[in-house]
Design a protein around this motif. Structure first.
Motif, mmCIF file in Angstrom:
data_model
loop_
_atom_site.group_PDB
_atom_site.id
_atom_site.type_symbol
_atom_site.label_atom_id
_atom_site.label_comp_id
_atom_site.label_asym_id
_atom_site.label_seq_id
_atom_site.Cartn_x
_atom_site.Cartn_y
_atom_site.Cartn_z
ATOM 1 N N LEU A 43 0.828 -1.203 0.000
ATOM 2 C CA LEU A 43 0.000 0.000 0.000
ATOM 3 C C LEU A 43 0.863 1.253 0.000
ATOM 4 O O LEU A 43 0.618 2.220 -0.731
ATOM 5 N N ALA A 44 1.936 1.229 0.843
ATOM 6 C CA ALA A 44 2.832 2.373 0.934
ATOM 7 C C ALA A 44 3.511 2.617 -0.403
ATOM 8 O O ALA A 44 3.636 3.751 -0.858
ATOM 9 N N LEU A 45 3.949 1.522 -1.044
ATOM 10 C CA LEU A 45 4.620 1.662 -2.339
ATOM 11 C C LEU A 45 3.670 2.288 -3.357
ATOM 12 O O LEU A 45 4.057 3.141 -4.151
ATOM 13 N N MET A 46 2.407 1.848 -3.312
ATOM 14 C CA MET A 46 1.438 2.376 -4.271
ATOM 15 C C MET A 46 1.156 3.852 -4.014
ATOM 16 O O MET A 46 1.161 4.673 -4.937
ATOM 17 N N ALA A 47 0.945 4.189 -2.747
ATOM 18 C CA ALA A 47 0.628 5.581 -2.426
ATOM 19 C C ALA A 47 1.835 6.482 -2.638
ATOM 20 O O ALA A 47 1.687 7.676 -2.913
ATOM 21 N N SER A 77 16.733 9.851 -10.355
ATOM 22 C CA SER A 77 16.557 9.548 -8.940
ATOM 23 C C SER A 77 15.146 9.069 -8.619
ATOM 24 O O SER A 77 14.768 9.015 -7.456
ATOM 25 N N PHE A 78 14.384 8.730 -9.638
ATOM 26 C CA PHE A 78 13.008 8.324 -9.417
ATOM 27 C C PHE A 78 12.908 7.188 -8.402
ATOM 28 O O PHE A 78 12.110 7.238 -7.461
ATOM 29 N N GLY A 79 13.749 6.179 -8.574
ATOM 30 C CA GLY A 79 13.701 5.010 -7.692
ATOM 31 C C GLY A 79 13.944 5.383 -6.240
ATOM 32 O O GLY A 79 13.216 4.941 -5.351
ATOM 33 N N VAL A 80 14.954 6.228 -6.018
ATOM 34 C CA VAL A 80 15.295 6.595 -4.638
ATOM 35 C C VAL A 80 14.165 7.394 -4.001
ATOM 36 O O VAL A 80 13.773 7.149 -2.853
ATOM 37 N N VAL A 81 13.644 8.361 -4.762
ATOM 38 C CA VAL A 81 12.560 9.186 -4.224
ATOM 39 C C VAL A 81 11.366 8.309 -3.875
ATOM 40 O O VAL A 81 10.752 8.446 -2.805
ATOM 41 N N LEU A 122 8.979 4.747 2.526
ATOM 42 C CA LEU A 122 9.392 4.672 3.933
ATOM 43 C C LEU A 122 8.629 5.702 4.772
ATOM 44 O O LEU A 122 8.213 5.421 5.902
ATOM 45 N N VAL A 123 8.466 6.887 4.211
ATOM 46 C CA VAL A 123 7.740 7.946 4.925
ATOM 47 C C VAL A 123 6.322 7.486 5.245
ATOM 48 O O VAL A 123 5.850 7.587 6.388
ATOM 49 N N LEU A 124 5.663 6.924 4.225
ATOM 50 C CA LEU A 124 4.284 6.479 4.432
ATOM 51 C C LEU A 124 4.226 5.301 5.402
ATOM 52 O O LEU A 124 3.314 5.216 6.225
ATOM 53 N N LEU A 125 5.226 4.435 5.315
ATOM 54 C CA LEU A 125 5.278 3.318 6.269
ATOM 55 C C LEU A 125 5.427 3.838 7.695
ATOM 56 O O LEU A 125 4.826 3.302 8.631
ATOM 57 N N ALA A 126 6.239 4.896 7.841
ATOM 58 C CA ALA A 126 6.416 5.475 9.178
ATOM 59 C C ALA A 126 5.082 5.935 9.734
ATOM 60 O O ALA A 126 4.768 5.700 10.908
ATOM 61 N N PHE A 127 4.271 6.568 8.887
ATOM 62 C CA PHE A 127 2.956 7.018 9.359
ATOM 63 C C PHE A 127 2.048 5.826 9.650
ATOM 64 O O PHE A 127 1.283 5.845 10.621
ATOM 65 N N GLY A 128 2.141 4.793 8.795
ATOM 66 C CA GLY A 128 1.356 3.590 9.042
ATOM 67 C C GLY A 128 1.712 2.974 10.386
ATOM 68 O O GLY A 128 0.846 2.606 11.184
ATOM 69 N N LEU A 129 3.004 2.914 10.640
ATOM 70 C CA LEU A 129 3.505 2.365 11.898
ATOM 71 C C LEU A 129 3.001 3.187 13.075
ATOM 72 O O LEU A 129 2.615 2.656 14.118
ATOM 73 N N PHE A 130 2.996 4.500 12.872
ATOM 74 C CA PHE A 130 2.527 5.388 13.935
ATOM 75 C C PHE A 130 1.076 5.089 14.286
ATOM 76 O O PHE A 130 0.711 4.952 15.453
ATOM 77 N N ILE A 131 0.260 4.945 13.246
ATOM 78 C CA ILE A 131 -1.158 4.670 13.486
ATOM 79 C C ILE A 131 -1.324 3.315 14.166
ATOM 80 O O ILE A 131 -2.079 3.166 15.133
ATOM 81 N N ALA A 132 -0.556 2.326 13.710
ATOM 82 C CA ALA A 132 -0.643 0.988 14.296
ATOM 83 C C ALA A 132 -0.234 1.014 15.764
ATOM 84 O O ALA A 132 -0.830 0.331 16.602
ATOM 85 N N GLN A 133 0.781 1.803 16.088
ATOM 86 C CA GLN A 133 1.284 1.853 17.454
ATOM 87 C C GLN A 133 0.384 2.683 18.361
ATOM 88 O O GLN A 133 0.231 2.395 19.540
ATOM 89 N N THR A 134 -0.171 3.736 17.812
ATOM 90 C CA THR A 134 -0.869 4.705 18.647
ATOM 91 C C THR A 134 -2.349 4.402 18.781
ATOM 92 O O THR A 134 -2.977 4.793 19.761
ATOM 93 N N ALA A 157 7.456 9.157 12.419
ATOM 94 C CA ALA A 157 6.308 9.835 11.813
ATOM 95 C C ALA A 157 6.139 11.230 12.395
ATOM 96 O O ALA A 157 5.889 12.198 11.671
ATOM 97 N N MET A 158 6.306 11.346 13.716
ATOM 98 C CA MET A 158 6.115 12.655 14.339
ATOM 99 C C MET A 158 7.262 13.604 13.975
ATOM 100 O O MET A 158 7.066 14.814 13.841
ATOM 101 N N ALA A 159 8.457 13.044 13.808
ATOM 102 C CA ALA A 159 9.575 13.880 13.351
ATOM 103 C C ALA A 159 9.290 14.391 11.944
ATOM 104 O O ALA A 159 9.518 15.565 11.637
ATOM 105 N N LEU A 160 8.744 13.513 11.109
ATOM 106 C CA LEU A 160 8.396 13.924 9.741
ATOM 107 C C LEU A 160 7.325 15.003 9.765
ATOM 108 O O LEU A 160 7.417 16.011 9.065
ATOM 109 N N LEU A 161 6.333 14.796 10.616
ATOM 110 C CA LEU A 161 5.243 15.768 10.717
ATOM 111 C C LEU A 161 5.784 17.126 11.146
ATOM 112 O O LEU A 161 5.469 18.166 10.571
ATOM 113 N N TYR A 162 6.621 17.115 12.175
ATOM 114 C CA TYR A 162 7.112 18.374 12.683
ATOM 115 C C TYR A 162 8.108 19.024 11.720
ATOM 116 O O TYR A 162 8.103 20.240 11.540
ATOM 117 N N SER A 163 8.950 18.202 11.088
ATOM 118 C CA SER A 163 9.890 18.738 10.102
ATOM 119 C C SER A 163 9.146 19.403 8.961
ATOM 120 O O SER A 163 9.601 20.392 8.402
#
Lengths: 411, 306
Positions: A14-18, A45-49, A55-67, A353-359
């Protein structure tokens, strides 16, 4: 959970798709039909981006799963703080408020270099926020990260500049290791004072920060380039630099550091005896001591490891971002990291995820100041509001009481 | 060498110590009161900045130093009230609340300056205004030490004197008034104080507001005495240092005064050594090192006593 792996794999897919449209938006400056997909795909740099966005989206997914349900509270707090910030903005400059908020909230994704700044900033913020979470979890109010960042950067920089004739991998590892080690040692000072003398760690770390910055300034003045107008060291040799992943940006392989650090701190906190002792101390120090936990060791361990992470953040800033020693490595990163750690409830898996949000807000702020001529300090006001709103337990119970009364009246 | 020593230890040096000590002494007393009541006020730095900004801005706009100072103090007390409501009513963490107040103080003052001063000017340019110095010419008449005394204390700012008087004011409050006894009781043992009918929350409210007032005086002095305009983050960490000075002084008003003066003596040394060939960072480091050592000694003494 029986379907743990399945859910994990689904999340990754899902993260890869989004992440795909997100990456196209960043690389092609917006999604305007098929052409922009083609334009983005042409980029080297398409692949890296894409991978980083996943990874960014996974971090948010992880945040939701944890919180879990708490997610709503976090989002609500941030939204409320943004709303109040917006009202302040509306009072300060009514004509520009709307433009300013659009710039703040969409700015970081509008260009590749801005997106890259967001990712760079989130990496250092994640490392420092993990350092904060580690000590705050044990209810140790250690604010020494700032000094540890400066000295970590200094140690890495000195190794990068003055150790010669090593192959790349060795030179880089040595420089990073030096930064982490010095951060750890600097963190040990207040740790030992607190553990064995009971000296207040908040005050001790607040005093150690300016001392570290002064040591940094003292050394820098002696190694700066004499002829140049700005106070900074020479650029580091190629062998000591973190490899950059995307041309014309400062995104480096340190993305992986943040990932590994978050997993390592999580493992340490939840899967080891030390982590158990740390959590026990945070929950009730007297009870933990009564239960046979040696608090001295927990204090020293937590604060030293926190120093190591902050030193690593300093290393990253020197070797990955500035590529030399600048006049100031960090300005108030610690306080921003406190917000991220706070919103993540000191849970290492929720921190990225929260670091990303605040950054995101941090990077949007100068864009807002630039585009709409509104002071970027608005974002720091929002930051303070988030702390106040999120930690005011009474505010929540006030709200819950209202809801309970309403429910009782309805029945 | 003799030149250096006589250059350092002179009446002007004493005057400099007093001048430098004021914006440390006032927030230190604020910290002392808050600690005595068991509600340490970490937000002193932010409160000082807000007071300094409000004082200089209102004073500059109206060209009236006293109205400006009063506005600064009102803003300081109001900020302390936010912290008090946050902690005492909404049960928020006091330390995180203080940190938030510091961020808020720094950010609000810069943002308002930016907005009021025209978008890109980055600040407000108002005609400078300051609170008056207290001129004491009669000191000159004294035999022998008259001239020296006049140089040292004859032309200090009004707030420097208020600061020194506040030491005795705080001492009187803490040790001679019933309210002071209540305040200390609440700080030492909340439950015991409550059990004899002392209003814990009310006492702490008063302590936090009072500490806001004292920190506000220090902030007003920064922008209307020490300097005569506001600049961003001009308190430069004094609000944090003030948290340590009472510890250095053994948590008594007079000890706090002595510690603040000692600290200022080092800080004044720094500006005096500036003209000699010493790396600037070394004297700058002395106050922080001294605080750290004092903190260590204090903790060690307490541990040895226990």
């Amino acid at each position: 959970m029986r379907y743990k792996w399945l859910i994990g794999a689904l999340g990754v897919a899902l993260a890869l798709m989004a992440a795909l449209p997100l990456s196209v938006h960043v690389l092609a400056r917006g999604i305007r039909g098929v052409e922009s997909f083609a334009q983005a795909a042409e980029s080297a740099s398409f692949g890296v981006v894409w991978a980083i966005n996943a990874l960014v989206l996974l971090a948010f997914g992880l945040f939701i799963a944890q919180t879990g349900r708490e997610t709503w509270r976090v989002l609500g707090t941030v939204a409320l703080a943004l709303l109040i910030g917006g009202l302040i903005l509306l009072i300060l400059s009514p004509q520009r408020a709307a433009d300013a908020y659009v710039a703040l909230l969409s700015g970081p994704l509008s260009r590749l270099n801005r997106w890259a700044t967001w990712i760079d900033d989130a990496i250092s913020l994640t490392l420092v926020a993990l350092a904060i979470a580690l000590v705050f979890k044990a209810k140790l109010f250690s604010l020494g990260a700032e000094g540890q960042i400066f000295l970590g950067a200094l140690a890495s920089g000195l190794v990068a500049l003055f150790v010669e004739g090593l192959p790349t991998a060795l030179h880089l590892s040595l420089a990073v290791g030096a930064g982490a080690l010095v951060g750890l040692l600097w963190g040990l000072i207040p740790a030992l004072l607190r553990a064995y003398l009971g000296a207040n760690e908040l005050v001790a770390t607040l005093m150690l920060n300016p001392i570290a910055a002064l040591i940094y300034g003292f050394v820098l003045e002696r190694i700066r380039l004499p002829q140049s107008g700005i106070i900074a060291s020479a650029f580091f040799p190629e062998t000591a630099l973190l490899p950059r992943l995307i041309p014309a940006t400062r995104v480096t392989s340190a993305v992986l550091w943040a990932l590994i650090a978050a997993l390592a701190v999580w493992w340490l906190m939840t899967r080891t005896p030390f982590g158990y002792a740390l959590r026990a101390m945070g929950a009730n120090a007297d009870f933990a001591r009564y239960g046979g936990i040696r608090l001295e060791r927990v204090i020293v361990g937590a604060m030293a490891l926190s120093g190591l992470l902050s030193g690593l953040a300093g290393s990253y800033l020197a070797l990955g971002i500035y590529q030399r020693l600048p006049l100031a490595v960090s300005s108030g990163l610690t306080f921003e990291a406190i917000v991220a750690a706070l919103l993540a409830r000191n849970n290492p898996l929720a921190v990225p995820a929260m670091a990303l949000l605040y950054s995101y807000l941090r990077v949007g702020a100068p864009i807002m100041q630039n585009d709409a001529a509104v002071s970027l300090e608005i974002v720091r006001i929002i930051q303070a509001l988030i702390i106040l709103l999120f930690t005011a337990e009474g505010l929540l119970s006030l709200w819950e009481r209202r809801r309970a009364v309403a429910a009782w009246k309805a029945s | 060498m003799e030149g250096i020593l006589s250059g350092i230890f002179s009446a002007t040096y004493l005057a400099a110590i007093l001048r430098i000590s004021t914006p440390l002494l006032l927030p230190s007393l604020a910290a002392l009161i808050s600690v005595k009541a068991g509600v340490i006020n970490i937000g002193l730095e932010g409160i000082m900045l807000i007071a300094a900004f409000t004082g200089a801005t209102v004073g500059g706009l109206l060209q009236n130093a006293f109205v400006g100072a009063l506005a600064g103090l009102a803003a300081a007390v109001l900020t302390a009230l936010v912290l008090a409501v946050f902690h005492l009513n909404l049960r928020g963490d006091l330390i995180l609340g203080g940190i938030a107040i510091n961020i808020l103080g720094s950010a609000v003052t810069v943002a308002l300056g930016y907005q009021l001063g025209g978008a890109r000017a980055g600040g407000l340019s108002l005609p400078p205004i300051s609170l008056p110095d207290l001129n004491l010419p009669f000191l000159r008449e004294l035999p022998l030490i008259g001239e020296t005394l006049h140089t040292a204390i004859g032309r200090q700012n009004l707030l420097t004197w208020i600061g020194l008087l506040s030491v005795f004011g705080v001492a009187f409050l803490l040790y001679r008034l019933p309210f002071g006894a209540h305040l200390r009781a609440v700080g030492e043992n909340e439950q015991a104080a409550a059990s004899v009918g002392i209003g814990v929350r009310r006492t702490r409210y008063a302590a936090l507001l009072l500490s806001g007032l004292l920190a506000g005086l220090g902030g007003v002095y920064m922008s209307m005495g020490y300097l005569n305009s506001f600049s961003r983050d001009m308190t430069a960490g004094r609000g944090y240092i003030a948290l340590v000075i009472p510890a250095l002084g053994g948590y008594t008003p007079l000890g706090t005064l002595a510690a603040a003066l000692l600290f200022s003596a080092f800080a004044a040394l720094e500006t005096r050594l500036g003209s000699f060939d010493v790396p600037s960072q070394l004297p700058q480091m002395i106050p922080y090192l001294a605080t750290l050592i004092a903190l260590t000694l204090y903790a060690w003494r307490r541990r040895a006593a226990a």
